[in-house]
Design a protein around this motif. Structure first.
Motif, mmCIF file in Angstrom:
data_model
loop_
_atom_site.group_PDB
_atom_site.id
_atom_site.type_symbol
_atom_site.label_atom_id
_atom_site.label_comp_id
_atom_site.label_asym_id
_atom_site.label_seq_id
_atom_site.Cartn_x
_atom_site.Cartn_y
_atom_site.Cartn_z
ATOM 1 N N ILE A 48 -28.676 -22.989 -29.545
ATOM 2 C CA ILE A 48 -29.629 -22.201 -30.793
ATOM 3 C C ILE A 48 -28.698 -22.308 -31.935
ATOM 4 C CG2 ILE A 48 -30.289 -20.146 -31.485
ATOM 5 C CD1 ILE A 48 -31.198 -19.179 -28.663
ATOM 6 N N THR A 49 -27.389 -21.791 -31.653
ATOM 7 C CA THR A 49 -26.800 -22.080 -33.074
ATOM 8 C C THR A 49 -26.560 -23.339 -33.631
ATOM 9 O OG1 THR A 49 -24.466 -21.967 -31.766
ATOM 10 C CG2 THR A 49 -25.501 -19.740 -32.495
ATOM 11 N N HIS A 100 -21.713 -16.133 -27.304
ATOM 12 C CA HIS A 100 -21.603 -17.394 -26.398
ATOM 13 C C HIS A 100 -20.308 -17.809 -26.218
ATOM 14 C CE1 HIS A 100 -21.204 -20.173 -29.870
ATOM 15 N NE2 HIS A 100 -22.309 -19.750 -30.518
ATOM 16 N N ILE A 102 -22.786 -10.335 -22.309
ATOM 17 C CA ILE A 102 -23.649 -11.350 -21.322
ATOM 18 C C ILE A 102 -23.376 -11.116 -19.971
ATOM 19 C CG2 ILE A 102 -24.216 -13.741 -20.887
ATOM 20 C CD1 ILE A 102 -24.313 -14.346 -23.764
ATOM 21 N N CYS A 160 -24.451 -14.382 -32.805
ATOM 22 C CA CYS A 160 -24.658 -15.505 -31.674
ATOM 23 C C CYS A 160 -23.280 -15.879 -31.178
ATOM 24 C CB CYS A 160 -25.621 -16.520 -32.018
ATOM 25 S SG CYS A 160 -27.421 -16.054 -31.710
ATOM 26 N N THR A 185 -26.748 -18.941 -19.665
ATOM 27 C CA THR A 185 -27.318 -18.131 -20.880
ATOM 28 C C THR A 185 -26.259 -18.525 -22.078
ATOM 29 O OG1 THR A 185 -27.977 -16.455 -19.471
ATOM 30 C CG2 THR A 185 -27.949 -15.764 -21.600
ATOM 31 N N ALA A 186 -25.110 -18.286 -21.976
ATOM 32 C CA ALA A 186 -24.246 -18.610 -23.243
ATOM 33 C C ALA A 186 -24.499 -20.242 -23.476
ATOM 34 C CB ALA A 186 -22.841 -18.361 -22.573
ATOM 35 N N ILE A 226 -27.486 -20.234 -25.857
ATOM 36 C CA ILE A 226 -27.352 -19.488 -27.148
ATOM 37 C C ILE A 226 -26.453 -20.453 -28.053
ATOM 38 C CG2 ILE A 226 -26.403 -17.790 -28.297
ATOM 39 C CD1 ILE A 226 -26.996 -15.901 -25.807
#
Length: 328
Positions: free
Chosen positions: A21-22, A46, A239, A42, A14-15, A18
């Protein structure tokens, strides 16, 4: 795979998603306030998750091996790998002629590569700090302080606060080293976890309501940096806490299994996604659609490469030199 092992991999998976994404969508709408706030939030999730989970896993490593061997292996797998990939990405950017956010020179490309891969040497600093504290516990005088987790915690947080006003780089090293140590100590009591989550949530609300956090604040010493670093500390358990709860309820979910698979390959995704990202920055037309394509490639290209090379000599040379040393 046990639920505990799965929650660790799912948290890492999951991290890293993310992180992407950044890195990818951070290129889009860079002047938007909401964009800046989301990127900061974010970031408080992460990277701290990786350091926290690294600390959790490092506990088992410390139980298995002697301290000098641990430091040697971690130096090879983190610092040496960092140096190798800085050289590779410097040469890659020269070939591309990349100019997005980068000075068009060897120095500029080298600095860009170092800034991209900073996670690796910083993690080595955190693990080295844990080893050092473990050694100091046996010292006659200072051992009294080191053995007192609460006192050590207060001293460490104070160092983070002070350095945040003078050096962003040093403050981040103290912060992420603290989070590794926090993970190494094991999961906190439930009421401490809830307190961390509540404080992080309050800070997130403040980011939007008071409009105080920008991505640039993470590099400029001052009170804003101090608050963001405090969000890193409190956000490190968000998380893992959520994923542990989900794995307990839905451990057989296909989505969870996919996330766990991603989590088992984070080293490939973290290092190799820059091949796609730099290429996209050099030649791509940046809009929401192309960012989405870039994001997908940043996930699946490293996974494909990792699948092909895992366990082979090239894998050990580029990603796990400590294992190559064992085979010699």
């Amino acid at each position: 795979m046990t639920n505990r092992k799965k929650y660790i991999d799912v948290s890492k998976g999951t991290a890293i998603l993310i992180v992407l994404i950044t890195h990818v969508f951070g290129l889009y709408a860079v002047d938007s306030e909401i964009h800046n706030h989301i990127m900061v939030i974010c970031a408080t999730l992460h990277n701290p998750t990786f350091y926290f989970m690294s600390g959790v896993l490092f506990y088992g490593t410390m139980k298995k091996y002697d301290r000098s061997k641990i430091l040697k292996n971690k130096f090879l797998d983190l610092v040496v790998v960092f140096a190798v990939w800085v050289v590779i990405y410097t040469m890659y950017q020269i070939i591309l002629g990349r100019t997005f956010y980068v000075e068009n020179s060897i120095t500029g490309y080298s600095v860009s590569a170092i800034n991209s891969l900073w996670f690796l040497p910083t993690l080595f600093c955190g693990m080295s700090a844990v080893v050092l504290l473990d050694v100091l516990k046996h010292c006659k005088h200072i051992g009294i302080i080191v053995k007192n987790d609460l006192l050590l915690c207060m001293i460490w947080l104070l160092m983070i606060l002070v350095t945040a006003f003078y050096s962003s780089g040093m403050a981040k090293i103290f912060t992420f080293s603290y989070i590794v140590w926090k993970g190494y100590l094991g999961k906190s009591k439930k009421h401490i976890e809830r307190l961390d989550a509540a404080v992080w949530g309050i800070n997130v609300a403040a980011v939007f309501v008071l409009n105080f956090a920008q991505t640039s604040d993470m590099s400029i010493p001052g009170w804003r940096l101090a608050l963001i670093l405090f969000m890193f500390v409190t956000g490190s358990i968000i998380i893992p806490q959520i994923m542990e709860h989900i794995c307990e309820k839905k451990s057989e979910s296909k989505v969870i299994d996919r996330l766990a698979k991603v989590g088992q390959n984070t080293v490939y995704i973290y290092i190799l996604h820059f091949f796609v990202l730099y290429l996209f920055e050099a030649y791509g037309k940046i809009n929401l659609f192309t960012c989405a394509i870039c994001y997908v490639l940043c996930v699946f290209f490293p996974l494909a490469v990792g699948h092909v090379i895992k366990g082979k000599k090239i894998d050990y040379i580029l990603f796990q030199p400590s294992k190559l040393l064992k085979r010699l």
